[in-house]
Write an enzyme that holds these catalytic residues in place. Structure first.
Site, PDB file in Angstrom:
ATOM      1  N   TYR A  54      -2.594  -1.144  10.543  1.00  0.00           N
ATOM      2  CA  TYR A  54      -2.474  -1.351   9.086  1.00  0.00           C
ATOM      3  C   TYR A  54      -1.133  -0.803   8.591  1.00  0.00           C
ATOM      4  CZ  TYR A  54      -3.944  -1.208   4.138  1.00  0.00           C
ATOM      5  OH  TYR A  54      -4.055  -1.391   2.773  1.00  0.00           O
TER       6      TYR A  54
ATOM      7  N   SER B  22       0.871  -1.184   0.000  1.00  0.00           N
ATOM      8  CA  SER B  22       0.000   0.000   0.000  1.00  0.00           C
ATOM      9  C   SER B  22       0.902   1.226   0.000  1.00  0.00           C
ATOM     10  CB  SER B  22      -0.842   0.016   1.273  1.00  0.00           C
ATOM     11  OG  SER B  22      -1.460   1.279   1.443  1.00  0.00           O
TER      12      SER B  22
HETATM   13  C1  BGC Z   1      -6.315   1.397   2.077  1.00  0.00           C
HETATM   14  C2  BGC Z   1      -7.556   2.175   1.699  1.00  0.00           C
HETATM   15  C3  BGC Z   1      -7.204   3.635   1.477  1.00  0.00           C
HETATM   16  C4  BGC Z   1      -6.049   3.767   0.533  1.00  0.00           C
HETATM   17  C5  BGC Z   1      -5.594   5.219   0.340  1.00  0.00           C
HETATM   18  C6  BGC Z   1      -5.230   1.635   1.054  1.00  0.00           C
HETATM   19  O1  BGC Z   1      -4.087   0.943   1.414  1.00  0.00           O
HETATM   20  O2  BGC Z   1      -6.624   0.014   2.132  1.00  0.00           O
HETATM   21  O3  BGC Z   1      -8.505   2.063   2.737  1.00  0.00           O
HETATM   22  O4  BGC Z   1      -8.333   4.306   0.944  1.00  0.00           O
HETATM   23  O5  BGC Z   1      -4.954   3.015   0.988  1.00  0.00           O
HETATM   24  O6  BGC Z   1      -5.358   5.842   1.561  1.00  0.00           O
END
Ligand code: BGC
Length: 258
Positions: free
Chosen positions: A154, A141
């Protein structure tokens, strides 16, 4: 990707499904892994077949090492081999840092980081034992770099995934295994439905995305196809961002433009 077999975790929906279909179009057979062998994972397999390839569904909880090992063993038994692992399964839990519970922390870390860790280990052992090269692609991410308030666990899991990827790139390189991350930004998938189904929130977010739209699973799949292809033979230890420019879009307005 003819003759290649890819194991994709969390392939029953979202980005995982998008990658499964894109790999199938390139000729790879796909092991569709998800928590359950249900309508969603069967639908992904159907799409893989419609794309002209084949595969199977294997259910397992990536948070449990025994499940991952069984999935890899069964996958090899049913498909004959595994060449590519896509660590895609991921979850997030909203909570201000001061309120995060041990349970939420463990769920997020176990699926996102421990899952990727031990799936990589199981597939790398298979590749070593069969004397073959391979690919590991983590769906990380932008939050492997970028803070995301109220999602501390996260971010910790994705930051961990970044260092896991770099470490494995060095450790597994001599075995001919490349390890890279794809770092999506805001992609329209079930993980962020709360955001994407709220037009006001989307409008605000788009102000921080230079390309002015949310991403799609197929935007992310393109990067995964590249990292799995021969074109990426010499690429390891890298993160490919697929975020419409979100990561670097900081703007501050102090006075009106001239
Ligand atoms: C998350 C999303 C978020 C996006 C941008 C992703 O890694 O799972 O919930 O909208 O990042 O912030």
């Amino acid at each position: 990707m003819q003759d290649q077999v890819a194991l994709i975790t969390g392939a029953g929906q979202g980005i995982g499904r998008g990658i499964a279909v894109a790999f199938a179009r390139e000729g790879a057979r796909v092991i569709v892994e998800d928590l359950r062998d249900d309508e969603d994972s069967q639908r992904t397999l159907e799409l893989v077949r419609e794309a002209g390839s084949d595969g199977c569904v294997l259910a397992g909880d990536v948070a449990r090492v025994a499940d991952i090992q069984r999935v890899v063993e069964d996958g090899v038994r049913q498909m004959g081999r595994i060449d590519i692992l896509v660590n895609n399964a991921g979850i997030e839990r909203f909570a201000p840092f001061l309120d995060v519970t041990e349970e939420d922390y463990e769920q997020v870390m176990d699926v996102n980081l421990k899952g990727a860790f031990f799936a990589s280990q199981a597939v790398a052992r298979h590749l070593r034992d069969t004397g073959r090269r391979g690919r590991i692609i983590n769906i990380s991410s932008v939050h492997e770099d970028l803070p995301f308030p109220n999602f501390a666990s996260y971010c910790a899991s994705k930051g961990g995934m970044k260092m896991l990827m770099r470490n494995l790139a060095v450790e597994l390189g001599p075995l001919g295994i490349t390890v890279n991350n794809v770092a999506p930004g805001a992609i329209r998938t079930p993980i962020n439905a709360e955001l994407t189904e709220n037009p006001a929130l989307v409008r605000k977010l788009l102000e921080n995305i230079p390309l002015a739209r949310l991403g799609t699973p197929s935007d992310v799949a393109g990067a995964a196809v590249y990292l799995a292809s021969a074109d990426a033979d010499y690429v390891t230890g890298s993160t490919v961002y697929v975020d419409g420019g979100l990561l670097w879009d900081y703007s501050e307005t102090r006075r009106s433009a001239p």
